[in-house]
Scaffold this motif. Structure first.
Motif, short mmCIF file in Angstrom:
data_model
loop_
_atom_site.label_atom_id
_atom_site.label_comp_id
_atom_site.label_asym_id
_atom_site.label_seq_id
_atom_site.Cartn_x
_atom_site.Cartn_y
_atom_site.Cartn_z
N CYS A 82 0.86 -1.19 0.00
CA CYS A 82 0.00 0.00 0.00
C CYS A 82 0.89 1.23 0.00
O CYS A 82 2.00 1.22 0.55
CB CYS A 82 -0.89 0.00 1.25
N VAL A 83 0.44 2.29 -0.65
CA VAL A 83 1.12 3.58 -0.60
C VAL A 83 0.15 4.59 0.01
O VAL A 83 -1.02 4.67 -0.41
CB VAL A 83 1.56 4.05 -2.00
N ALA A 84 0.62 5.36 0.98
CA ALA A 84 -0.23 6.35 1.65
C ALA A 84 0.55 7.62 1.92
O ALA A 84 1.76 7.58 2.20
CB ALA A 84 -0.79 5.79 2.96
N ASP A 119 -6.01 15.69 4.72
CA ASP A 119 -6.06 15.05 3.41
C ASP A 119 -5.18 13.81 3.36
O ASP A 119 -4.02 13.83 3.79
CB ASP A 119 -5.63 16.03 2.32
N VAL A 120 -5.74 12.74 2.81
CA VAL A 120 -5.04 11.46 2.71
C VAL A 120 -5.15 10.96 1.27
O VAL A 120 -6.24 10.95 0.69
CB VAL A 120 -5.64 10.40 3.67
N ASP A 121 -4.04 10.55 0.71
CA ASP A 121 -4.01 9.90 -0.60
C ASP A 121 -3.52 8.47 -0.41
O ASP A 121 -2.52 8.24 0.28
CB ASP A 121 -3.08 10.63 -1.56
N ILE A 122 -4.22 7.52 -1.03
CA ILE A 122 -3.85 6.11 -0.91
C ILE A 122 -3.87 5.48 -2.29
O ILE A 122 -4.80 5.72 -3.08
CB ILE A 122 -4.81 5.35 0.04
N TRP A 123 -2.87 4.65 -2.56
CA TRP A 123 -2.84 3.83 -3.76
C TRP A 123 -2.77 2.38 -3.30
O TRP A 123 -1.85 1.99 -2.57
CB TRP A 123 -1.62 4.16 -4.62
N SER A 124 -3.76 1.58 -3.74
CA SER A 124 -3.80 0.21 -3.23
C SER A 124 -4.69 -0.65 -4.12
O SER A 124 -5.65 -0.15 -4.72
CB SER A 124 -4.34 0.19 -1.79
N GLY A 125 -4.38 -1.93 -4.18
CA GLY A 125 -5.27 -2.89 -4.83
C GLY A 125 -6.38 -3.24 -3.87
O GLY A 125 -6.46 -4.36 -3.36
N SER A 126 -7.27 -2.30 -3.66
CA SER A 126 -8.26 -2.37 -2.58
C SER A 126 -9.46 -3.22 -2.98
O SER A 126 -10.08 -3.00 -4.01
CB SER A 126 -8.72 -0.96 -2.22
N HIS A 127 -9.79 -4.16 -2.10
CA HIS A 127 -10.87 -5.12 -2.33
C HIS A 127 -12.22 -4.56 -1.86
O HIS A 127 -13.22 -4.64 -2.56
CB HIS A 127 -10.53 -6.39 -1.54
N LEU A 128 -12.22 -4.01 -0.67
CA LEU A 128 -13.42 -3.37 -0.10
C LEU A 128 -13.13 -1.87 -0.04
O LEU A 128 -12.92 -1.30 1.03
CB LEU A 128 -13.74 -3.93 1.28
N LEU A 177 -8.79 7.48 -2.45
CA LEU A 177 -8.29 6.12 -2.58
C LEU A 177 -8.26 5.76 -4.06
O LEU A 177 -9.30 5.63 -4.71
CB LEU A 177 -9.18 5.14 -1.81
N HIS A 178 -7.06 5.62 -4.59
CA HIS A 178 -6.86 5.25 -5.99
C HIS A 178 -6.79 3.73 -6.05
O HIS A 178 -5.81 3.12 -5.60
CB HIS A 178 -5.57 5.87 -6.53
N VAL A 179 -7.82 3.11 -6.60
CA VAL A 179 -7.90 1.64 -6.63
C VAL A 179 -7.11 1.13 -7.83
O VAL A 179 -7.41 1.47 -8.98
CB VAL A 179 -9.36 1.16 -6.70
N LEU A 180 -6.11 0.30 -7.55
CA LEU A 180 -5.26 -0.26 -8.58
C LEU A 180 -5.59 -1.73 -8.80
O LEU A 180 -6.11 -2.39 -7.90
CB LEU A 180 -3.79 -0.13 -8.19
N PRO A 181 -5.29 -2.25 -9.97
CA PRO A 181 -5.41 -3.70 -10.14
C PRO A 181 -4.52 -4.43 -9.14
O PRO A 181 -3.48 -3.91 -8.73
CB PRO A 181 -4.92 -3.94 -11.58
#
Length: 724
Positions: free
Chosen positions: A361-363, A369-378, A399-403
């Motif tokens: 995960c990247v946060a 303000d919070v930015d997150i990059w993650s292969g998020s399931h929920l 939350l930037h949802v990645l594959p």
């Protein structure tokens, strides 16, 4: 050594609080009331949960469709793409009704936005089924806007306008225009409230082999961006040392050697362990390895797997007293019937998810303000949990949802453990972004397994050879901390195999222990299918009846027409009853879950004690198959996943410490072990049902039943190589 203040003593694992549980339950419940709102996104939810706030512009065709000035169509995927191919299926539903040119349609992933998409949670094999009407209406509404624009421009009736492959035509006057040419005019028209949808017989795309994945190119060339590929300016890399035992707590640690490692920036205690921050992954790994940590195991799990198995067996027969919840009752259970009684047990181990991409995960936390990059399931729940951790509101979390490179449930925890861990670390970095990396060993030993389970059944057969009295006990940890543990009784509760029983007493006991468990691909069905289907084969042999005929009799009594349909097709396709070469045997299993019925027949032999599965014939009734190619792929993947667990899968404890930590000790099926899989999809006009998980449950019992036919010895525990 550094003593950790009691108020900040990290626990072995993130625990789900009642507050977090209520928030998560509310969001999941919200999915039930979200309808077709593609053209009015702000009516779905409030700004509290909307990441991005006022900068979100759904465009004239709603949040799921973007049409460029050159007519290029982009479909926005609101779900998590983790290898199951739903991005193509969801896009095809829009493209079918829009009549876009599928060959040029592209798919982009949506950022989390509750106002636009409602709860974004990819779980329970629900994505295609849940979006079936919504996305088709979105596409049909956009198509209607282009038809209105063309009819007005050409002054002709709407009913005489046709659309195909992104071209709008009036055949009688031989006039046509592309989406690009009509885009400005179409955007001025209001979408219909109830757009007319195509009938199944009118589909040109859905149900065809044209609906194939759109990500094969990027994945084949390495251009696909995963969380590990994310690079942010001034980013740090974090790794966390966790207790080797579940329930273990940090007592003290010495970080002097770790801080001497070149590239290490900081070391500090967090709730789940000791975090090491560094300039790169190698420095973080070396820094973590250099830590000297003393753990407090006074509340930790210290037993080994054989001890836990013995305890579970004692619970099932009442030697160890734990309250059990009844989930299926019929007749006078205080007066069990007498007659030909059959008794059996079967044990299941803990199972890891073991996705190819370990957890990451990247946060970045900058005040509110919070930015997150993650292969998020929920994703929506992750957004809420991140906000709670960062002490902000969900709408300030982008939350930037990645594959994702697989998940099988591991990235879909209600506790959002690794994402919360990343945000917690990022709060300590002075606005610098943090990439949290778990190694495969971290993920494999880090818990949240499919629970270990014990099934015990006592069944009396009537004069007709069918069950007249059925007593069933399940022992398994809860998957969520409240309720009667229904996830672990699904697949037994409501079984058609109870149809002939006059007396029925099914109960589940839920022992509590520190080992963390959660949803695993197909959830409770992963063990209940094995238990029920293997029991039925043993009952058929006891009644001297063919396993297919025995099932047919029970399905007829239960009125299980769907299962009967699958059974008949399975027998035909697999050549059931036809002789095989010496040393080979067939076994069958049928199971329904997530709205889908799957039947499988496995052909098996023993080669010098080694179990060989050469062929699996699968029949599936999943409603309309949006993408037959992906249905077949999910069946093949599910069989490979389930067979891996059945042949090799087991997470074992020795004095509370997990023994398997990588693919050498927790082996997936190798290429030479993978059988030929034939998938046959039954034609249907009913809406689609789930396909991500239903291929998993039947394979273990199909193989077990083939072994039973071959050797006469039933399976008493999984994996097959570790019979107890």
């Amino acid at each position: 050594m550094t003593d950790t203040p009691p108020s900040d003593t990290p626990k072995r694992r993130f625990r789900l609080t009642r507050r977090r549980m209520i928030l998560g339950s509310g969001l999941v419940g919200g999915a039930l009331v979200v309808g077709y709102t593609a053209m009015n996104p702000m009516q779905v939810g409030g700004a509290l949960l909307t990441a991005g706030g006022p900068d979100f512009d759904p465009g004239p065709f709603g949040p799921y469709i973007r049409i460029d000035a050159d007519g290029g169509v982009a479909i926005v995927n609101p779900q998590q793409e983790m290898g199951q191919g739903i991005h193509a299926a969801l896009a095809a539903m829009i493209a079918e009704e829009l009549d876009a040119d599928w060959d040029t349609v592209r798919v982009v992933d949506a950022r989390v936005n509750f106002a636009a998409y409602g709860p974004q949670m990819t779980a329970g094999s629900h994505a295609v089924a849940y979006h079936w009407d919504k996305l088709r209406k979105t596409g049909a509404a956009a198509r209607s806007m282009f038809v209105d624009a063309a009819a007005l421009r050409w002054q002709v009736p709407r009913r005489l306008i046709t659309v195909q492959n992104g071209v709008v035509s009036h055949p009688q006057s031989n006039r046509s225009a592309s989406f690009a040419e009509l885009l400005t005019d179409a955007a001025r028209h209001a979408p219909p409230r109830e757009p007319v949808l195509k009938r199944p017989e009118e589909f040109r795309l859905i149900g065809t082999d044209r609906v194939r994945r759109k990500d094969c190119g990027p994945k084949s060339t390495g251009r696909q961006v995963y969380t590990q590929d994310i690079q942010r300016p001034d980013m740090l890399v974090a790794m966390v040392a966790h207790s080797p035992r579940f329930g273990g707590m940090l007592k003290r640690f010495d970080d002097r050697d770790a801080r001497r490692i070149k590239g290490v920036v900081d070391v500090f205690a967090i709730e789940t362990g000791v975090a090491v921050l560094a300039q790169d992954t190698l420095a973080a790994r070396r820094g973590r390895d250099a830590l000297r940590i003393e753990w407090d195991d006074s509340a930790a799990e210290r037993r080994s797997s054989p001890e836990l198995t013995a305890w579970y067996r004692d619970i099932a027969v009442g030697r160890a007293v734990i309250d059990a919840t009844s989930f299926e009752t019929r007749g006078d259970i205080e007066q069990p019937q007498t007659g030909d009684r059959f008794e059996t047990t079967i044990d299941f181990p803990y199972l890891a998810h073991a996705p190819m991409e370990p957890l990451d995960c990247v946060a970045q936390v900058r005040g509110w303000d919070v930015d997150i990059w993650s292969g998020s399931h929920l994703a929506t729940l992750d957004q809420v949990q991140a906000a709670l951790t960062a002490r902000t509101i969900p709408g300030r979390v982008k939350l930037h949802v990645l594959p994702a490179g697989g998940s099988f449930g591991r990235r879909g925890l209600m506790s959002c453990d690794y994402l919360v861990e990343c945000v917690r670390i990022a709060r300590r970095t002075g606005h610098r972004p943090v990439k949290l990396m778990w190694t495969r060993e971290d993920e494999m030993t880090g818990g949240y397994y499919r629970p270990m389970v014990h099934h015990q059944a006592s069944i009396v057969l009537g004069a007709d050879g069918l069950p007249s009295d059925w007593r069933h006990r399940i022992v398994a940890q809860r998957l969520i901390p409240v309720g009667d543990n229904p996830q672990n009784s699904e697949g037994v509760a409501g079984s058609p195999y109870f149809a002939a029983a006059n007396t029925l007493d099914c109960r589940i006991a839920s022992p509590e222990l520190p080992v963390s468990v959660s949803f695993w691909r197909s959830v409770g069905h992963s063990h209940t299918a094995m238990a029920m289907e293997h029991i039925v084969d043993q009952l058929a042999r006891r009644a001297r009846r063919d396993p297919a005929e025995y099932r047919r009799a029970l399905y007829q009594k239960a009125g299980a027409t769907g299962r009967l349909r699958v059974l008949e097709a399975l027998c035909t396709r697999a050549g059931w009853g036809k002789p095989l070469e010496d040393g080979w045997a067939r076994g069958m299993a049928l199971h329904d879950c997530f709205g889908t019925i799957v039947g499988q027949v496995a052909e098996v032999r023993l080669d010098s004690g080694r179990l060989v599965v050469r062929r699996v014939v699968a029949v599936v009734d999943c409603g309309i198959a949006v993408s037959p190619d992906q249905v077949a792929a999910q069946m093949e993947g599910g069989i490979g996943f389930g067979l891996s667990a059945a042949l090799h899968g087991a997470i074992t404890l020795k004095d509370g410490v997990v023994q398997e930590d990588n693919f050498d000790s927790y082996a997936p099926v190798r290429m030479d072990e993978m059988p030929l899989v034939e998938t046959h999809i039954l034609p249907s006009t009913r809406p689609p049902t789930g396909m991500g998980e239903p291929g998993v449950p039947p394979i273990a019992p199909a193989v077990a039943n083939a072994l039973f036919a071959l050797t006469g010895t039933p399976t008493r525990s999984l994996p097959f190589g570790r019979q107890a």
